[in-house]
Design a protein around this motif. Structure first.
Motif, mmCIF file in Angstrom:
data_model
loop_
_atom_site.group_PDB
_atom_site.id
_atom_site.type_symbol
_atom_site.label_atom_id
_atom_site.label_comp_id
_atom_site.label_asym_id
_atom_site.label_seq_id
_atom_site.Cartn_x
_atom_site.Cartn_y
_atom_site.Cartn_z
ATOM 1 N N MET A 1 45.492 -19.011 43.831
ATOM 2 C CA MET A 1 45.127 -20.059 42.875
ATOM 3 C C MET A 1 45.022 -19.420 41.500
ATOM 4 O O MET A 1 45.011 -18.180 41.383
ATOM 5 N N PRO A 2 44.935 -20.231 40.432
ATOM 6 C CA PRO A 2 44.651 -19.639 39.117
ATOM 7 C C PRO A 2 43.284 -18.971 39.161
ATOM 8 O O PRO A 2 42.317 -19.548 39.654
ATOM 9 N N VAL A 3 43.191 -17.748 38.668
ATOM 10 C CA VAL A 3 41.912 -17.035 38.724
ATOM 11 C C VAL A 3 40.969 -17.650 37.693
ATOM 12 O O VAL A 3 41.261 -17.659 36.493
ATOM 13 N N PRO A 4 39.819 -18.203 38.149
ATOM 14 C CA PRO A 4 38.914 -18.925 37.236
ATOM 15 C C PRO A 4 38.046 -17.959 36.425
ATOM 16 O O PRO A 4 37.040 -17.448 36.918
ATOM 17 N N VAL A 5 38.435 -17.705 35.206
ATOM 18 C CA VAL A 5 37.719 -16.753 34.361
ATOM 19 C C VAL A 5 37.388 -17.375 33.012
ATOM 20 O O VAL A 5 38.008 -18.357 32.583
ATOM 21 N N HIS A 6 36.372 -16.823 32.360
ATOM 22 C CA HIS A 6 36.183 -17.022 30.937
ATOM 23 C C HIS A 6 36.122 -15.652 30.290
ATOM 24 O O HIS A 6 36.053 -14.625 30.977
ATOM 25 N N VAL A 7 36.171 -15.599 28.951
ATOM 26 C CA VAL A 7 36.353 -14.334 28.240
ATOM 27 C C VAL A 7 35.245 -14.153 27.210
ATOM 28 O O VAL A 7 34.882 -15.096 26.491
ATOM 29 N N THR A 8 34.706 -12.936 27.152
ATOM 30 C CA THR A 8 33.777 -12.549 26.091
ATOM 31 C C THR A 8 34.474 -11.562 25.171
ATOM 32 O O THR A 8 35.183 -10.659 25.640
ATOM 33 N N LEU A 9 34.296 -11.721 23.844
ATOM 34 C CA LEU A 9 34.925 -10.847 22.854
ATOM 35 C C LEU A 9 33.916 -10.449 21.784
ATOM 36 O O LEU A 9 33.055 -11.253 21.401
ATOM 37 N N HIS A 10 34.070 -9.220 21.252
ATOM 38 C CA HIS A 10 33.217 -8.714 20.183
ATOM 39 C C HIS A 10 34.070 -7.883 19.236
ATOM 40 O O HIS A 10 34.963 -7.153 19.683
ATOM 41 N N ASP A 11 33.815 -7.982 17.922
ATOM 42 C CA ASP A 11 34.606 -7.194 16.974
ATOM 43 C C ASP A 11 33.728 -6.363 16.050
ATOM 44 O O ASP A 11 32.492 -6.443 16.089
ATOM 45 N N MET A 12 34.371 -5.572 15.193
ATOM 46 C CA MET A 12 33.657 -4.662 14.311
ATOM 47 C C MET A 12 33.020 -5.366 13.115
ATOM 48 O O MET A 12 32.343 -4.734 12.303
ATOM 49 N N ASN A 13 33.243 -6.669 12.974
ATOM 50 C CA ASN A 13 32.551 -7.451 11.955
ATOM 51 C C ASN A 13 31.229 -8.004 12.477
ATOM 52 O O ASN A 13 30.531 -8.735 11.773
ATOM 53 N N GLY A 14 30.892 -7.664 13.720
ATOM 54 C CA GLY A 14 29.659 -8.156 14.315
ATOM 55 C C GLY A 14 29.765 -9.553 14.888
ATOM 56 O O GLY A 14 28.743 -10.175 15.207
ATOM 57 N N LYS A 15 30.990 -10.066 15.035
ATOM 58 C CA LYS A 15 31.183 -11.411 15.577
ATOM 59 C C LYS A 15 31.457 -11.356 17.068
ATOM 60 O O LYS A 15 32.127 -10.435 17.564
ATOM 61 N N SER A 16 30.938 -12.345 17.780
ATOM 62 C CA SER A 16 31.158 -12.473 19.223
ATOM 63 C C SER A 16 31.667 -13.878 19.528
ATOM 64 O O SER A 16 31.238 -14.852 18.910
#
Length: 369
Positions: free
Chosen positions: A169-184
C-alpha cells in the motif's frame, strides 16, 4: 519558544478537536534544539516491528533520480537531478532517505501516520510529475535549502498513491523539516489534500494530525520544572517524596500524543545551550527517554501498526544531527555507540550513491587496567 508563546498559539485550537481525534500507536519521536552559537540540532527515533534494515546513505550532487508512477511502476514518475548532496538513513534496501540532512543544513524525516495519511489522485497524464510517498523526503532534501523553498515548490508536484512492495500500500507518512533559519515545517497529506504547517514547537510524533497535537499541549499547562511548595493541611506539612514533583502528571506511556508532550516539554525546559555539541549531548539525553525496550509494545500480524507484522516494536535507531556543522550521528539497537557522517568529509561529487552498513559491533572500552 517560551511556554507563554506556546499557550498563546494553542488558544486557536478547540477542545472539540481533541475529543474527536483518533489515536494510533507507532513510536517515532522527533524534535529540534537551538544553541546560542546559532546551531540547530535535530533529533529523532525510529521504531517499528517490521525490520527497517536501514543503512547510511550518501546522495551526491547531480545524481539522476526517477520517481515511482501512480501504479507502482519504478521510473514512471518525476525525474530530477539532485541539486544538493544529502545523507542519512534509508530503509528496506531502497535508495531513498527516511531521515537525513543536506549540505545546506535542511534536515528532517518521515514518521508513520497510519489511518490518516492519504495521498493525491494522479491521472495518467500527470504521472511524470508525481512521486511515491516514500520518495518525498529524498525529493525535498536533494532539491531545497530552506523550509520556505519547500513550501513554495511542493504544491507544484503530486505525491501519488503508489503501493510500496513491502507494505502492499502507499506508506502512510508525514514529514518534519527544520532549516538553518530556525524554521520548522510539518507536511501532511490528508484526504488527498496537501497540508503544510509551521511548527512553533519543533516536535513531531505520529497520529493524530499535527494541529491536534498542538491543541493537546494546552492540557499540560500546569506542568513545571519548579518544585511546588510544601503543602500544609490541618497544621501538618506534607512534603513531596522526591524531586520532580513539578512534572507530576506528565504522560509516560508510548502513545504518540504522550510522546509529543514529553518531547516538547523536555526540549522547552533545557537550560541555555552554548554550542551545537552541547545541543547534541542534550538531544541524546532527551532521546534516551523514548527508547522502547523489547516486549513493551507487542504488535499483531495484519494490524495497522508496527508495519503489520507480529512481534515487538523497539527503537531500531536514533539520530542527532548538527545542521550548522554538518554532523549526522546515528546509533542502533545493537550498538549504542554513535556512528557519524561528517559532511565536510563526504564526497558529494561522486558519481553514485554510497551505502554504509550500520552492522558494527559495539566497542567496549576496557578500563580495568
Amino acid at each position: 519558544m517560551t511556554k507563554r508563546t506556546i499557550r498563546r498559539i494553542l488558544t486557536t485550537f478547540t477542545a472539540a478537536a481533541i475529543a474527536a481525534a483518533p489515536v494510533a500507536a507507532n513510536a517515532c519521536t522527533s524534535f529540534v534544539l537551538a544553541a546560542k552559537d546559532g546551531s540547530y540540532v535535530y533529533g529523532r527515533t525510529m521504531e517499528f516491528s517490521l525490520p527497517m534494515r536501514s543503512e547510511l546513505m550518501v546522495i551526491p550532487r547531480g545524481y539522476a533520480i526517477t520517481g515511482t508512477g501512480p501504479d507502482g511502476t519504478a521510473g514512471a514518475g518525476l525525474a530530477w537531478k539532485s541539486k544538493y548532496g544529502a545523507a542519512g538513513a534509508n530503509a528496506l534496501g531502497l535508495k531513498i532517505l527516511v531521515d537525513g540532512m543536506n549540505e545546506k543544513g535542511l534536515a528532517g524525516g518521515m514518521l508513520y501516520l497510519p489511518n490518516i495519511a492519504e495521498f493525491q489522485d494522479v491521472a495518467p497524464d500527470e504521472a511524470k510529475n508525481s512521486i511515491a510517498s516514500v520518495e518525498l523526503l529524498t525529493w525535498i532534501l536533494t532539491n531545497f535549502a530552506t523550509v520556505d523553498e519547500v513550501r513554495e515548490n511542493l504544491p507544484k508536484i503530486k505525491v501519488n498513491k503508489a503501493p510500496q512492495e513491502t507494505f502492499k500500500m502507499p506508506v502512510p507518512v508525514h514529514v518534519t523539516l527544520h532549516d538553518m533559519n530556525g524554521k520548522s515545517l510539518v507536511i501532511e497529506y490528508v484526504g488527498g489534500k496537501l497540508n503544510m504547517y509551521d511548527n512553533p514547537v519543533g516536535t513531531l510524533t505520529n497520529a493524530p494530525e499535527f494541529p491536534w497535537h498542538l491543541a493537546n499541549l494546552g492540557q499540560y499547562g500546569n506542568l513545571s520544572t519548579n518544585e511546588p511548595p510544601v503543602r500544609e493541611i490541618g497544621g501538618v506539612s506534607f512534603a513531596e517524596p522526591s524531586t520532580g514533583a513539578g512534572m507530576h502528571g506528565i504522560p509516560g506511556d508510548f502513545l504518540s500524543p504522550s510522546r509529543f508532550i514529553r518531547a516538547t516539554l523536555f526540549a522547552d525546559s533545557l537550560p541555555p545551550l552554548d554550542t551545537g555539541l552541547d545541543a547534541m549531548d542534550a538531544a541524546r539525553h532527551i532521546l534516551n527517554n523514548f527508547d522502547i525496550p523489547p516486549g513493551a509494545i507487542r504488535t499483531a500480524a495484519g494490524s495497522n501498526v508496527g508495519g503489520g507484522v507480529a512481534g515487538w516494536e523497539t527503537t531500531e535507531w536514533s539520530v542527532v544531527a548538527d545542521m550548522k556543522k554538518g554532523v549526522y550521528a546515528i546509533w542502533d539497537y545493537k550498538n549504542p555507540n554513535p556512528r557519524a557522517l561528517i559532511f565536510s568529509e563526504l564526497n558529494f561529487d561522486a558519481k553514485d550513491i554510497k551505502l554504509m552498513s550500520l552492522q558494527v559491533k559495539p566497542d567496549f572500552v576496557n578500563l580495568s587496567k
